[in-house]
Design a protein around this motif. Structure first.
Motif, PDB file in Angstrom:
ATOM      1  N   GLU A  21     -26.759 -22.366 -35.298  1.00 42.61           N
ATOM      2  CA  GLU A  21     -26.068 -21.627 -34.244  1.00 42.61           C
ATOM      3  C   GLU A  21     -26.835 -20.362 -33.878  1.00 42.61           C
ATOM      4  N   LYS A  22     -27.389 -19.709 -34.893  1.00 41.86           N
ATOM      5  CA  LYS A  22     -28.151 -18.489 -34.650  1.00 41.86           C
ATOM      6  C   LYS A  22     -29.396 -18.782 -33.816  1.00 41.86           C
ATOM      7  N   ILE A  23     -30.101 -19.869 -34.147  1.00 36.83           N
ATOM      8  CA  ILE A  23     -31.304 -20.253 -33.386  1.00 36.83           C
ATOM      9  C   ILE A  23     -30.945 -20.576 -31.946  1.00 36.83           C
ATOM     10  N   ASN A  24     -29.866 -21.341 -31.751  1.00 37.80           N
ATOM     11  CA  ASN A  24     -29.438 -21.698 -30.394  1.00 37.80           C
ATOM     12  C   ASN A  24     -29.050 -20.470 -29.587  1.00 37.80           C
ATOM     13  N   PHE A  25     -28.336 -19.544 -30.233  1.00 41.26           N
ATOM     14  CA  PHE A  25     -27.910 -18.339 -29.537  1.00 41.26           C
ATOM     15  C   PHE A  25     -29.113 -17.488 -29.132  1.00 41.26           C
ATOM     16  N   GLU A  26     -30.062 -17.323 -30.040  1.00 38.90           N
ATOM     17  CA  GLU A  26     -31.252 -16.529 -29.736  1.00 38.90           C
ATOM     18  C   GLU A  26     -32.077 -17.182 -28.637  1.00 38.90           C
ATOM     19  N   LYS A  27     -32.084 -18.516 -28.595  1.00 39.66           N
ATOM     20  CA  LYS A  27     -32.791 -19.235 -27.535  1.00 39.66           C
ATOM     21  C   LYS A  27     -32.143 -18.935 -26.181  1.00 39.66           C
ATOM     22  N   GLN A  28     -30.804 -18.926 -26.156  1.00 33.14           N
ATOM     23  CA  GLN A  28     -30.094 -18.611 -24.919  1.00 33.14           C
ATOM     24  C   GLN A  28     -30.355 -17.178 -24.472  1.00 33.14           C
ATOM     25  N   LEU A  29     -30.486 -16.268 -25.436  1.00 32.04           N
ATOM     26  CA  LEU A  29     -30.777 -14.883 -25.079  1.00 32.04           C
ATOM     27  C   LEU A  29     -32.116 -14.767 -24.359  1.00 32.04           C
ATOM     28  N   VAL A  30     -33.078 -15.553 -24.817  1.00 36.68           N
ATOM     29  CA  VAL A  30     -34.400 -15.529 -24.196  1.00 36.68           C
ATOM     30  C   VAL A  30     -34.365 -16.140 -22.798  1.00 36.68           C
ATOM     31  N   GLU A  31     -33.589 -17.217 -22.650  1.00 36.13           N
ATOM     32  CA  GLU A  31     -33.572 -17.968 -21.392  1.00 36.13           C
ATOM     33  C   GLU A  31     -32.619 -17.386 -20.352  1.00 36.13           C
ATOM     34  N   ASP A  32     -31.620 -16.668 -20.768  1.00 33.34           N
ATOM     35  CA  ASP A  32     -30.590 -16.195 -19.849  1.00 33.34           C
ATOM     36  C   ASP A  32     -30.543 -14.669 -19.873  1.00 33.34           C
ATOM     37  N   GLN A  33     -31.115 -14.038 -18.849  1.00 31.33           N
ATOM     38  CA  GLN A  33     -31.177 -12.585 -18.797  1.00 31.33           C
ATOM     39  C   GLN A  33     -29.793 -11.953 -18.677  1.00 31.33           C
ATOM     40  N   GLU A  34     -28.895 -12.640 -17.990  1.00 29.70           N
ATOM     41  CA  GLU A  34     -27.535 -12.116 -17.839  1.00 29.70           C
ATOM     42  C   GLU A  34     -26.829 -12.069 -19.197  1.00 29.70           C
ATOM     43  N   LEU A  35     -26.988 -13.117 -19.966  1.00 27.54           N
ATOM     44  CA  LEU A  35     -26.417 -13.158 -21.302  1.00 27.54           C
ATOM     45  C   LEU A  35     -27.035 -12.059 -22.162  1.00 27.54           C
ATOM     46  N   ALA A  36     -28.358 -11.909 -22.077  1.00 24.61           N
ATOM     47  CA  ALA A  36     -29.056 -10.899 -22.870  1.00 24.61           C
ATOM     48  C   ALA A  36     -28.567  -9.496 -22.513  1.00 24.61           C
ATOM     49  N   SER A  37     -28.355  -9.254 -21.219  1.00 21.68           N
ATOM     50  CA  SER A  37     -27.881  -7.942 -20.775  1.00 21.68           C
ATOM     51  C   SER A  37     -26.478  -7.659 -21.301  1.00 21.68           C
ATOM     52  N   SER A  38     -25.623  -8.671 -21.225  1.00 24.18           N
ATOM     53  CA  SER A  38     -24.253  -8.510 -21.720  1.00 24.18           C
ATOM     54  C   SER A  38     -24.244  -8.264 -23.222  1.00 24.18           C
ATOM     55  N   PHE A  39     -25.129  -8.955 -23.913  1.00 26.63           N
ATOM     56  CA  PHE A  39     -25.197  -8.785 -25.363  1.00 26.63           C
ATOM     57  C   PHE A  39     -25.671  -7.383 -25.732  1.00 26.63           C
ATOM     58  N   GLU A  40     -26.616  -6.815 -24.963  1.00 29.63           N
ATOM     59  CA  GLU A  40     -27.082  -5.461 -25.230  1.00 29.63           C
ATOM     60  C   GLU A  40     -25.949  -4.455 -25.054  1.00 29.63           C
ATOM     61  N   ILE A  41     -25.140  -4.659 -24.006  1.00 29.13           N
ATOM     62  CA  ILE A  41     -23.981  -3.784 -23.790  1.00 29.13           C
ATOM     63  C   ILE A  41     -23.027  -3.871 -24.972  1.00 29.13           C
ATOM     64  N   PHE A  42     -22.811  -5.103 -25.418  1.00 29.14           N
ATOM     65  CA  PHE A  42     -21.900  -5.315 -26.544  1.00 29.14           C
ATOM     66  C   PHE A  42     -22.417  -4.620 -27.803  1.00 29.14           C
ATOM     67  N   LYS A  43     -23.726  -4.716 -28.048  1.00 25.32           N
ATOM     68  CA  LYS A  43     -24.294  -4.094 -29.239  1.00 25.32           C
ATOM     69  C   LYS A  43     -24.137  -2.574 -29.197  1.00 25.32           C
ATOM     70  N   GLU A  44     -24.303  -1.988 -28.005  1.00 29.92           N
ATOM     71  CA  GLU A  44     -24.136  -0.546 -27.876  1.00 29.92           C
ATOM     72  C   GLU A  44     -22.699  -0.139 -28.186  1.00 29.92           C
ATOM     73  N   LEU A  45     -21.745  -0.912 -27.679  1.00 26.03           N
ATOM     74  CA  LEU A  45     -20.339  -0.619 -27.959  1.00 26.03           C
ATOM     75  C   LEU A  45     -20.027  -0.794 -29.441  1.00 26.03           C
ATOM     76  N   ASN A  46     -20.612  -1.805 -30.026  1.00 26.57           N
ATOM     77  CA  ASN A  46     -20.398  -2.051 -31.450  1.00 26.57           C
ATOM     78  C   ASN A  46     -20.918  -0.877 -32.284  1.00 26.57           C
TER      79      ASN A  46
END
Length: 241
Positions: A21-46
């Protein structure tokens, strides 16, 4: 993936995903800039939340509640294919919930438990002492404050020192005997012993425990910046603002 995106973000950060699951998720982060951007926002809030909650159990409870709220608001899709609109909605809504709860928490007042870290008493290590003082020390260090109070009072009937009075006052505060605790702390505060600033700190904590935030702040401002735990004073002042 079948999990809501917020939950996946949280599981990734908390290292709860399987290796695949971790590998698949990281692959999606690389391929999907929108997902990556949302994840960065989430990490900052976390990160903000981790700084807000110094207590790990409080942070864990908050995350658990947030996951519960997310599950109530968003239904999991059985299909492995999520269309763009649903994807955008899930990410946006999850972040809105996180933002909303985070800013509500900004108004949370500090608590007595956040700052209450009484030091241990060590009377008996300096030679012979009477039995009641030994019992008071043992009870205080075991956080059995009612027993500590009764033994301290027996000692104070014949022997009074700033050190004994200080630990007696802290015991009274722990037992919610505020008037007696504050009388003893105020006496130490007005004196010149090495317990002067410690007593002032605990006098402020007494007001904090009673949710008298204005009085707490006023007392904190009287503590000099050379006090050994002044960083705690400054932190509490910041939390009260």
């Amino acid at each position: 993936m079948n999990e809501e995106r917020y939950i996946v973000f949280s599981q990734y950060i908390e290292n709860e995903l399987s290796a695949e699951e971790k590998i698949n998720f990281e692959k999606q982060l690389v391929e999907d800039q929108e997902l990556a951007s949302s994840f960065e926002i989430f990490k900052e809030l976390n990160l903000h939340l981790e700084n807000k909650f110094r207590n790990a159990n409080e942070l864990k409870a908050f995350r658990k509640n947030l996951k519960s709220i997310s599950k109530k608001h968003f239904k999991t899709k059985k299909s492995k294919v999520i269309d763009l609109k649903q994807w955008q909605f899930t990410i946006a809504a999850s972040i809105v919930i996180l933002f909303g709860l985070f800013f509500l928490l900004q108004n949370k007042n500090p608590s007595f438990e956040d700052y209450n870290n009484p030091e241990n008493a060590y009377f008996t290590e300096r030679g012979d002492v009477n039995e009641n003082l030994k019992l008071a020390q043992e009870a205080f260090n075991a956080k059995n404050y009612k027993a500590a109070i009764s033994n301290f009072e027996l000692v104070l009937n014949s022997t009074k020192s700033p050190e004994i009075q200080y630990f007696y006052a802290v015991s009274l505060l722990e037992d919610n005997q505020f008037p007696k605790a504050e009388t003893n702390l105020a006496e130490l505060k007005s004196g010149t012993s090495i317990y002067k600033n410690k007593a002032t700190w605990y006098l402020a904590l007494s007001k904090l425990k009673q949710k008298e935030y204005k009085s707490c702040k006023e007392i904190l401002l009287t503590i000099p910046d050379d006090y050994e735990d002044y960083d705690q004073v400054q932190q509490l002042l910041n939390d009260l603002d």
